[in-house]
Design a protein around this motif. Structure first.
Motif, PDB file in Angstrom:
ATOM      1  N   PHE A  31       6.248   2.218   6.983  1.00 21.78           N
ATOM      2  CA  PHE A  31       5.694   2.880   5.219  1.00 21.78           C
ATOM      3  C   PHE A  31       5.380   4.477   5.268  1.00 21.78           C
ATOM      4  CE2 PHE A  31       6.720  -1.859   4.799  1.00 21.78           C
ATOM      5  CZ  PHE A  31       8.064  -1.083   3.962  1.00 21.78           C
ATOM      6  N   VAL A  32       4.565   4.867   5.983  1.00 22.52           N
ATOM      7  CA  VAL A  32       3.229   5.563   5.720  1.00 22.52           C
ATOM      8  C   VAL A  32       4.029   6.815   6.608  1.00 22.52           C
ATOM      9  CG1 VAL A  32       0.903   6.183   6.141  1.00 22.52           C
ATOM     10  CG2 VAL A  32       1.390   4.473   5.944  1.00 22.52           C
ATOM     11  N   LYS A  33       4.810   7.676   5.653  1.00 24.34           N
ATOM     12  CA  LYS A  33       5.424   8.086   6.652  1.00 24.34           C
ATOM     13  C   LYS A  33       5.889   9.507   5.504  1.00 24.34           C
ATOM     14  CE  LYS A  33       9.846   6.310   5.105  1.00 24.34           C
ATOM     15  NZ  LYS A  33      10.521   5.290   5.858  1.00 24.34           N
ATOM     16  N   PRO A  34       5.931  11.017   5.436  1.00 20.56           N
ATOM     17  CA  PRO A  34       6.053  12.102   4.620  1.00 20.56           C
ATOM     18  C   PRO A  34       7.631  11.667   3.431  1.00 20.56           C
ATOM     19  CG  PRO A  34       6.343  13.062   7.081  1.00 20.56           C
ATOM     20  CD  PRO A  34       6.467  10.974   6.911  1.00 20.56           C
ATOM     21  N   GLY A  35       6.436  12.206   2.428  1.00 19.86           N
ATOM     22  CA  GLY A  35       7.481  12.033   1.228  1.00 19.86           C
ATOM     23  C   GLY A  35       7.131  10.577  -0.221  1.00 19.86           C
ATOM     24  N   VAL A  36       6.880   9.489   1.344  1.00 16.78           N
ATOM     25  CA  VAL A  36       5.927   8.025   0.365  1.00 16.78           C
ATOM     26  C   VAL A  36       4.437   8.222  -0.667  1.00 16.78           C
ATOM     27  CG1 VAL A  36       4.500   7.497   1.935  1.00 16.78           C
ATOM     28  CG2 VAL A  36       5.680   5.956   0.444  1.00 16.78           C
ATOM     29  N   THR A  37       5.193   7.756  -1.761  1.00 15.98           N
ATOM     30  CA  THR A  37       3.507   8.362  -2.932  1.00 15.98           C
ATOM     31  C   THR A  37       2.623   7.081  -2.001  1.00 15.98           C
ATOM     32  OG1 THR A  37       4.765   6.506  -4.517  1.00 15.98           O
ATOM     33  CG2 THR A  37       5.175   8.979  -4.874  1.00 15.98           C
ATOM     34  N   THR A  38       1.258   7.434  -2.347  1.00 16.03           N
ATOM     35  CA  THR A  38       0.521   6.692  -2.703  1.00 16.03           C
ATOM     36  C   THR A  38       0.634   6.022  -3.322  1.00 16.03           C
ATOM     37  OG1 THR A  38      -1.532   7.423  -3.496  1.00 16.03           O
ATOM     38  CG2 THR A  38      -0.785   8.253  -1.723  1.00 16.03           C
ATOM     39  N   GLU A  39       1.043   5.664  -4.386  1.00 16.74           N
ATOM     40  CA  GLU A  39       1.247   4.764  -5.430  1.00 16.74           C
ATOM     41  C   GLU A  39       2.141   3.802  -4.636  1.00 16.74           C
ATOM     42  OE1 GLU A  39       0.712   2.533  -8.761  1.00 16.74           O
ATOM     43  OE2 GLU A  39       0.880   4.238  -9.951  1.00 16.74           O
ATOM     44  N   GLU A  40       3.177   3.876  -4.290  1.00 17.67           N
ATOM     45  CA  GLU A  40       4.333   3.241  -3.529  1.00 17.67           C
ATOM     46  C   GLU A  40       3.423   2.319  -2.108  1.00 17.67           C
ATOM     47  OE1 GLU A  40       8.019   5.985  -4.544  1.00 17.67           O
ATOM     48  OE2 GLU A  40       7.044   6.500  -2.898  1.00 17.67           O
ATOM     49  N   LEU A  41       2.718   2.944  -1.645  1.00 18.85           N
ATOM     50  CA  LEU A  41       1.429   1.708  -0.441  1.00 18.85           C
ATOM     51  C   LEU A  41       1.220   1.348  -1.391  1.00 18.85           C
ATOM     52  CD1 LEU A  41       0.851   4.476   2.221  1.00 18.85           C
ATOM     53  CD2 LEU A  41       2.672   3.678   1.866  1.00 18.85           C
ATOM     54  N   ASP A  42       0.353   1.199  -2.314  1.00 19.11           N
ATOM     55  CA  ASP A  42      -0.353   0.309  -3.381  1.00 19.11           C
ATOM     56  C   ASP A  42       0.385  -0.412  -3.160  1.00 19.11           C
ATOM     57  OD1 ASP A  42      -2.994  -0.203  -5.112  1.00 19.11           O
ATOM     58  OD2 ASP A  42      -1.669  -0.353  -6.182  1.00 19.11           O
ATOM     59  N   LYS A  43       1.587  -0.566  -4.099  1.00 19.36           N
ATOM     60  CA  LYS A  43       2.702  -1.294  -4.703  1.00 19.36           C
ATOM     61  C   LYS A  43       2.894  -2.658  -3.628  1.00 19.36           C
ATOM     62  CE  LYS A  43       6.071  -2.737  -7.093  1.00 19.36           C
ATOM     63  NZ  LYS A  43       6.437  -4.214  -6.628  1.00 19.36           N
ATOM     64  N   LEU A  44       3.388  -1.822  -2.899  1.00 16.14           N
ATOM     65  CA  LEU A  44       3.973  -3.190  -1.034  1.00 16.14           C
ATOM     66  C   LEU A  44       2.279  -3.045  -0.816  1.00 16.14           C
ATOM     67  CD1 LEU A  44       5.490   0.117   0.716  1.00 16.14           C
ATOM     68  CD2 LEU A  44       6.229  -2.372   0.831  1.00 16.14           C
ATOM     69  N   CYS A  45       1.818  -3.183  -0.120  1.00 16.76           N
ATOM     70  CA  CYS A  45       0.525  -3.565  -0.098  1.00 16.76           C
ATOM     71  C   CYS A  45       0.235  -4.526  -1.171  1.00 16.76           C
ATOM     72  CB  CYS A  45      -1.044  -3.003   0.341  1.00 16.76           C
ATOM     73  SG  CYS A  45      -0.918  -2.190   1.399  1.00 16.76           S
ATOM     74  N   HIS A  46      -0.205  -4.295  -2.501  1.00 18.80           N
ATOM     75  CA  HIS A  46      -0.556  -5.324  -3.036  1.00 18.80           C
ATOM     76  C   HIS A  46       0.709  -6.284  -3.278  1.00 18.80           C
ATOM     77  CE1 HIS A  46      -1.418  -7.280  -7.488  1.00 18.80           C
ATOM     78  NE2 HIS A  46      -0.326  -7.567  -7.247  1.00 18.80           N
ATOM     79  N   ASP A  47       1.888  -6.577  -3.413  1.00 13.36           N
ATOM     80  CA  ASP A  47       2.378  -7.844  -3.295  1.00 13.36           C
ATOM     81  C   ASP A  47       2.962  -8.599  -2.461  1.00 13.36           C
ATOM     82  OD1 ASP A  47       3.692  -6.430  -6.050  1.00 13.36           O
ATOM     83  OD2 ASP A  47       5.663  -5.760  -5.319  1.00 13.36           O
ATOM     84  N   TYR A  48       2.624  -7.939  -0.466  1.00 10.24           N
ATOM     85  CA  TYR A  48       2.513  -8.156   0.225  1.00 10.24           C
ATOM     86  C   TYR A  48       1.405  -9.509   0.174  1.00 10.24           C
ATOM     87  CZ  TYR A  48       3.126  -9.354   5.301  1.00 10.24           C
ATOM     88  OH  TYR A  48       2.440 -10.016   6.957  1.00 10.24           O
ATOM     89  N   MET A  49       0.557  -8.651  -0.610  1.00  6.56           N
ATOM     90  CA  MET A  49      -1.141  -9.934  -0.592  1.00  6.56           C
ATOM     91  C   MET A  49      -1.392 -10.855  -1.157  1.00  6.56           C
ATOM     92  SD  MET A  49      -4.528  -7.531  -0.294  1.00  6.56           S
ATOM     93  CE  MET A  49      -3.223  -5.786  -0.247  1.00  6.56           C
TER      94      MET A  49
END
Length: 265
Positions: A31-49
């Motif tokens: 998911f770490v690619k151009p156009g993604v927000t750091t907020e989106e990465l945070d939510k992905l990681c939070h939900d996975y954890m």
């Protein structure tokens, strides 16, 4: 300094927490690619954890003395951000470098690790900084064995970073870890060989050098958390959690997607 020597039960729990932290980084990598927000990465990681691993994200609402509670589940530090970057609506763009710092709590034990990611095609200079910083971490890890000192770790990192033309951030360091997020000892990423605390079997701590392309000076942003380079130069960081074993070390945060040591073989 109150060092907690871990017993066999502690160590097994730390292995699990460490592996889970590494697996969060594996999961989020695509998911770490151009156009993604750091907020989106945070939510992905939070939900996975929370939902997949049954973990607690340690940074969320973490509030050491003198700090307001940290508002997110991971740290996302982009380009000249050194550490503790707070996820938000900023979109990653081609050429950025970003550190994702993950700390899980599983059954009361912490696993702490971070990786650098290159977004799209970074500059040669940015990629080199990431590679040299990764090697700095592993040079520090290789010093770990009973009877070695914390100064041995810091010296190995500092010498290689400075020889490569970079500087070592001194205000932040590695740390003991276990049932608490941050325990003794502090693990500096600079120093003199043979100085400081002697390592003992059963110690667990992080090695997490922050290396700047320019000068080592830093400042804190108004959010009370994000640290940046004063000269706006790029900064990189890698982190693993390390156990001191009878004959050396064990890296507790290795996972399938971990970049191997450049010093192997």
């Amino acid at each position: 300094m109150a060092i907690t020597i871990k017993n066999s039960q502690d160590i097994e729990k730390m292995r699990i927490a460490g592996r889970l932290a590494g697996e969060v980084l594996d999961y989020v990598t695509p998911f770490v690619k151009p156009g993604v927000t750091t907020e989106e990465l945070d939510k992905l990681c939070h939900d996975y954890m929370v939902h997949e691993q049954g973990c607690i994200p340690a940074p969320l609402n973490y509030a050491p003395p003198g700090h307001r509670p940290y508002p997110k589940s991971i740290c996302t530090s982009i380009n000249h951000q050194v550490c503790h970057g707070v996820p938000g609506d900023k979109k990653l763009k081609n050429g950025d470098i970003v550190n994702l710092d993950i700390t899980t709590i599983k059954d009361g034990y912490h696993g702490d690790t971070s990786r650098m990611f290159c977004v799209g095609e970074p500059s040669i200079q940015a990629r080199r900084l990431c590679e040299i910083t990764h090697e700095c971490m592993w040079l520090g890890i290789q010093q770990v064995k009973p009877g070695a000192t914390l100064g041995d770790i810091g010296h190995a990192i500092q010498v290689f970073a400075e020889k490569s033309g970079y500087s070592v951030v001194r205000e932040f360091c590695g740390h003991g870890i276990g049932k608490k997020f941050h325990e003794d000892p502090q693990v500096l990423h600079y120093g003199k060989p043979g100085t400081g605390l002697k390592l003992q079997t059963g110690m667990i701590f992080t090695i997490e050098p922050m290396i700047n392309a320019g000068k080592r000076d830093i400042r804190q942003l108004g959010d009370g958390w994000t640290i940046v380079t004063k000269d706006h130069s790029l900064s990189a960081q890698w982190e693993h959690t390390i156990l001191v074993t009878d004959d050396g070390y064990e890296v507790l945060t290795i996972s399938a997607g971990s970049l191997p040591s450049p010093l192997a073989g």
